[in-house]
Structures are given as structure tokens and as C-alpha cells.
Design a protein around this motif. Sequence first.
Motif, short mmCIF file in Angstrom:
data_model
loop_
_atom_site.label_atom_id
_atom_site.label_comp_id
_atom_site.label_asym_id
_atom_site.label_seq_id
_atom_site.Cartn_x
_atom_site.Cartn_y
_atom_site.Cartn_z
N THR A 53 44.25 33.22 45.04
CA THR A 53 42.79 33.32 45.04
C THR A 53 42.16 31.94 44.86
O THR A 53 41.20 31.57 45.55
CB THR A 53 42.32 34.28 43.93
OG1 THR A 53 42.64 35.61 44.31
CG2 THR A 53 40.81 34.18 43.72
N SER A 81 41.66 45.24 46.92
CA SER A 81 41.37 44.76 45.57
C SER A 81 41.34 43.24 45.52
O SER A 81 40.42 42.63 44.95
CB SER A 81 42.40 45.31 44.59
OG SER A 81 42.19 44.78 43.30
N GLN A 82 42.35 42.61 46.11
CA GLN A 82 42.42 41.15 46.06
C GLN A 82 41.31 40.50 46.89
O GLN A 82 40.78 39.46 46.51
CB GLN A 82 43.78 40.67 46.53
CG GLN A 82 44.89 40.87 45.51
CD GLN A 82 44.62 40.10 44.22
OE1 GLN A 82 44.55 40.70 43.14
NE2 GLN A 82 44.46 38.80 44.30
N HIS A 85 38.27 40.75 44.74
CA HIS A 85 38.39 39.80 43.63
C HIS A 85 38.09 38.38 44.11
O HIS A 85 37.36 37.63 43.46
CB HIS A 85 39.80 39.88 43.04
CG HIS A 85 40.09 38.84 42.02
ND1 HIS A 85 39.44 38.78 40.79
CD2 HIS A 85 40.94 37.78 42.02
CE1 HIS A 85 39.90 37.76 40.09
NE2 HIS A 85 40.80 37.13 40.82
N SER A 88 34.47 37.76 44.77
CA SER A 88 33.72 37.55 43.53
C SER A 88 33.85 36.11 43.05
O SER A 88 32.93 35.56 42.44
CB SER A 88 34.19 38.52 42.44
OG SER A 88 35.44 38.14 41.89
N GLU A 110 42.02 49.95 40.50
CA GLU A 110 42.02 48.49 40.65
C GLU A 110 41.05 48.05 41.74
O GLU A 110 40.37 47.03 41.60
CB GLU A 110 43.44 47.99 40.95
CG GLU A 110 44.35 47.96 39.75
CD GLU A 110 43.77 47.15 38.59
OE1 GLU A 110 43.31 46.01 38.83
OE2 GLU A 110 43.74 47.67 37.46
N SER A 114 37.58 45.90 40.95
CA SER A 114 37.31 44.65 41.67
C SER A 114 35.97 44.73 42.39
O SER A 114 35.21 43.75 42.44
CB SER A 114 38.43 44.35 42.67
OG SER A 114 39.65 44.10 42.01
N ARG A 117 33.08 44.29 39.87
CA ARG A 117 32.89 42.89 39.46
C ARG A 117 32.25 42.08 40.58
O ARG A 117 31.35 41.26 40.33
CB ARG A 117 34.24 42.29 39.05
CG ARG A 117 34.78 42.81 37.73
CD ARG A 117 35.97 42.01 37.26
NE ARG A 117 37.14 42.17 38.11
CZ ARG A 117 38.10 43.05 37.89
NH1 ARG A 117 38.03 43.87 36.85
NH2 ARG A 117 39.14 43.12 38.71
N SER A 149 35.54 48.00 32.11
CA SER A 149 35.13 47.24 33.30
C SER A 149 33.81 47.76 33.86
O SER A 149 32.92 46.97 34.23
CB SER A 149 36.21 47.34 34.39
OG SER A 149 37.38 46.65 34.01
#
Length: 214
Positions: A53, A81-82, A85, A88, A110, A114, A117, A149
Motif C-alpha cells: 500500500t 478490501s486492499q 484501504h 483511503s 474486512e 475498509s 474508513r 470500526s
Amino acid sequence: MSSPNITRLRSGDASVRLGAALAVGTAPDPEYVGPLIERCAVEPEFFVRDMLTWALTRHPPGITVPRLVEELGSERPQARSQALHTLSKVGDARAWPAITRAHLTDPCDEVARSAWRAAVILVPEADRPALADVLASQLGRGGRDTQLSLSRALVALGEAAAPALRTARSHRDPGVRQHAIATERLRRDPDAAFGYALEEAKRVVALGPGRQEE
């Protein structure tokens, strides 16, 4: 010909993959963006994913954001999810329209976490109340980490979340009511321990509507 670093991103040794991601982030090149995103979708080690990331954030958003947005439609939960993330972390508001209700309510915790966020970071001011309504629809979901979260995301929306939380306090599901009350407590005192806020919320709900604390 593929760069040696791209080959090392696929190594069976996590330390080699970590070093490759560090090298790629230190010397960014557009050719790395695709392989980095592809590796994010399957990388099993958290610390390597974190470096992947970071490496992506070192590349121009004009290159990374469209590729990450495309990844949001992946069938792999980790890929979604990644990508969320990383968006973000990139913080480019152009990604906001790609974060849909489906992401915010994804059955995979998950992915949803993500999405929460990323959404509160990227959402325009005018869309904050609508986002709060969607987030509030997830109150009571999952275990303590997932609930924390969600509470943090709602707290980050500030006053825009207040009407949705007030409505949730009257929900027929006591788990939803408890989570809403605990989230309101965190809004008033962001340093409060979530576990304590949740236990207090359970006590308040147990008292019944006529005796709930404000």
C-alpha cells in the motif's frame, strides 16, 4: 522484460516480497502499479500488504486511482478490501463515487471496515448525512472489532451522524440500540474505552425506553 522487483514481489519468501515492495516504493515507476495491485489481492502477510500500500501511495494518483477503482469490482474480498484501504491512504476524492452501498454493506467484515474508513475520508460534505444513514444501517453488526470500526467511522462524520444515531436508539433490535448508544458516548468522549461504552450501553438498554439516559 519484467523488472527483477516485480519478480521478487511473487517470491515465496515474505522478507523478499517486503524488500521488493520497499524498493518499488523508493523508486516509483508506472510499470509497478499493476503488479503491486495484483499482489495486494493475494498477499497473505499483513506487514507486506502494508508495504505494498505504501508503495502504491508513492505513485501519482492519476495512475493508481483508476486501477484501484477497477479493483473494487473484484470477486476476491481481499482485493476489494486492499483497494479500499489503499484509496483511503491515497486520499484522492475522485475515488468517492466508486465507493457504493454494496461496499459499505459488504458481507465480508474486512471489506466493509475498509469501505467505512475510506468513505469517511473521501466523502464530500454534502454527502455526509446520506453516508451516515448507510453506516447506521450496519449498527449491531459483527464482533467488537467490527463494531468499534463502525463507531469510529460514525464519530468521524461528526454532527452529520447525529440524526441517524438518534433513530437507531429506537430500533427494534437491542443490539442495534446498544451499538448506537455506545457510539454516541464515543462522540461525546472520543477517548472513552469502547468496551466500557458498550457495557454501559447494554445497561441503558436493559433499563427500558422510559429510563434510558440521554
